[in-house]
Motif scaffolding. Structure first.
Motif, PDB file in Angstrom:
ATOM      1  N   TYR A 166       0.804  -1.185   0.140  1.00  0.00           N
ATOM      2  CA  TYR A 166      -0.122  -0.096  -0.008  1.00  0.00           C
ATOM      3  C   TYR A 166       0.985   1.186  -0.142  1.00  0.00           C
ATOM      4  O   TYR A 166       2.008   1.358   0.463  1.00  0.00           O
ATOM      5  CB  TYR A 166      -0.848  -0.127   1.149  1.00  0.00           C
ATOM      6  N   ALA A 167       0.366   2.222  -0.492  1.00  0.00           N
ATOM      7  CA  ALA A 167       0.939   3.573  -0.636  1.00  0.00           C
ATOM      8  C   ALA A 167       0.504   4.640   0.228  1.00  0.00           C
ATOM      9  O   ALA A 167      -0.714   4.788   0.497  1.00  0.00           O
ATOM     10  CB  ALA A 167       1.225   4.215  -2.132  1.00  0.00           C
ATOM     11  N   ILE A 168       1.378   5.344   0.875  1.00  0.00           N
ATOM     12  CA  ILE A 168       0.628   6.611   1.649  1.00  0.00           C
ATOM     13  C   ILE A 168       1.125   7.722   1.158  1.00  0.00           C
ATOM     14  O   ILE A 168       2.494   7.926   1.070  1.00  0.00           O
ATOM     15  CB  ILE A 168       1.233   6.443   3.251  1.00  0.00           C
ATOM     16  N   THR A 169       0.267   8.441   0.648  1.00  0.00           N
ATOM     17  CA  THR A 169       0.615   9.690   0.266  1.00  0.00           C
ATOM     18  C   THR A 169       0.110  10.693   1.379  1.00  0.00           C
ATOM     19  O   THR A 169      -0.746  10.740   1.914  1.00  0.00           O
ATOM     20  CB  THR A 169      -0.186  10.060  -1.217  1.00  0.00           C
ATOM     21  N   SER A 176       5.562  22.213   3.012  1.00  0.00           N
ATOM     22  CA  SER A 176       6.321  21.413   2.358  1.00  0.00           C
ATOM     23  C   SER A 176       5.913  20.001   1.722  1.00  0.00           C
ATOM     24  O   SER A 176       5.532  19.465   2.685  1.00  0.00           O
ATOM     25  CB  SER A 176       7.880  21.506   2.907  1.00  0.00           C
ATOM     26  N   ALA A 177       6.576  19.546   0.320  1.00  0.00           N
ATOM     27  CA  ALA A 177       6.187  18.322   0.140  1.00  0.00           C
ATOM     28  C   ALA A 177       6.825  17.264   0.800  1.00  0.00           C
ATOM     29  O   ALA A 177       7.771  17.453   1.255  1.00  0.00           O
ATOM     30  CB  ALA A 177       6.374  18.056  -1.453  1.00  0.00           C
ATOM     31  N   VAL A 178       5.977  16.028   1.196  1.00  0.00           N
ATOM     32  CA  VAL A 178       6.323  14.829   1.803  1.00  0.00           C
ATOM     33  C   VAL A 178       6.466  13.746   0.781  1.00  0.00           C
ATOM     34  O   VAL A 178       5.279  13.635   0.121  1.00  0.00           O
ATOM     35  CB  VAL A 178       5.567  14.689   2.998  1.00  0.00           C
ATOM     36  N   SER A 179       7.404  12.905   0.629  1.00  0.00           N
ATOM     37  CA  SER A 179       7.466  11.872  -0.211  1.00  0.00           C
ATOM     38  C   SER A 179       6.500  10.625   0.263  1.00  0.00           C
ATOM     39  O   SER A 179       6.215  10.596   1.440  1.00  0.00           O
ATOM     40  CB  SER A 179       8.817  11.418  -0.409  1.00  0.00           C
ATOM     41  N   PRO A 180       5.736  10.300  -0.848  1.00  0.00           N
ATOM     42  CA  PRO A 180       4.740   8.944  -0.241  1.00  0.00           C
ATOM     43  C   PRO A 180       5.867   7.869   0.167  1.00  0.00           C
ATOM     44  O   PRO A 180       6.751   7.638  -0.221  1.00  0.00           O
ATOM     45  CB  PRO A 180       4.044   8.701  -1.574  1.00  0.00           C
ATOM     46  N   ILE A 181       5.152   7.122   0.768  1.00  0.00           N
ATOM     47  CA  ILE A 181       5.941   5.752   1.335  1.00  0.00           C
ATOM     48  C   ILE A 181       4.962   4.625   1.156  1.00  0.00           C
ATOM     49  O   ILE A 181       3.847   4.583   0.857  1.00  0.00           O
ATOM     50  CB  ILE A 181       6.237   5.842   2.757  1.00  0.00           C
TER      51      ILE A 181
END
Length: 181
Positions: A166-169, A176-181
């Motif tokens: 699963y991806a968490i965006t 500020s932008a946070v990279s998905p995990i």
């Protein structure tokens, strides 16, 4: 005086003649005894896919003893027609009668939804059940693989699972932008 004596018959025997031989002419009472040879007949076994039983050639009226055939996944019910206890005065063929044994496939879903067992006759078609579900996993199949026909024995198969990714965006809501995990 001359005369002819017709051959006599006896079930299961061949007439070989008279002892002593009857002379063509005689003058007085005479006792003669029939000479017989016991016939042999053959019994053939059609085991209908079971273990082989070779044909038997035996004397008329001899006791017939034979091993019971085996067939994986089946129970022997007897012979058709019924096997005679003693050899009759003719050749005989008998065929094995079988009943399919019932076996069960049990499903170990390894934490997934329940799958009911399948019980069916040996060699009957196996219909795959609805795939189980498990939160966070994808069903890959059964181990060992589910057979297409019921095997000659009970079987347990285990569900194979693959963990879902699963991806968490992140919505920084203006930050500020946070990279998905």
């Amino acid at each position: 005086e001359t005369f002819n004596i017709e051959d006599v018959s006896r079930i299961g025997y061949t007439f070989l003649g008279w002892e002593p031989e009857i002379p063509s002419m005689f003058s007085g009472n005479m006792t003669v005894k029939a000479k017989w040879q016991m016939n042999q007949y053959t019994i053939t076994f059609d085991t209908d896919g079971g273990s082989t039983i070779n044909p038997m050639t035996v004397d008329y009226n001899s006791t017939i003893a034979v091993n019971i055939p085996t067939k994986e996944g089946y129970t022997f019910l007897g012979w058709e027609p019924e096997l005679p206890k003693t050899m009759p005065a003719n050749d005989v063929t008998v065929k094995a009668k079988w009943q399919a044994n019932k076996y069960t496939i049990t499903f170990d879903t390894d934490g997934g939804s329940v799958v009911s067992p399948i019980t069916a006759d040996c060699n009957s078609a196996v219909t795959a059940p609805t795939s189980p579900t498990k939160a966070g996993y994808t069903f890959l199949g059964w181990e060992p693989e589910l057979p297409q026909t019921m095997p000659a024995g009970d079987l347990t198969v285990k569900a194979l699972w693959k963990a879902n990714a699963y991806a968490i965006t992140f919505d920084a809501a203006g930050g500020s932008a946070v990279s998905p995990i």
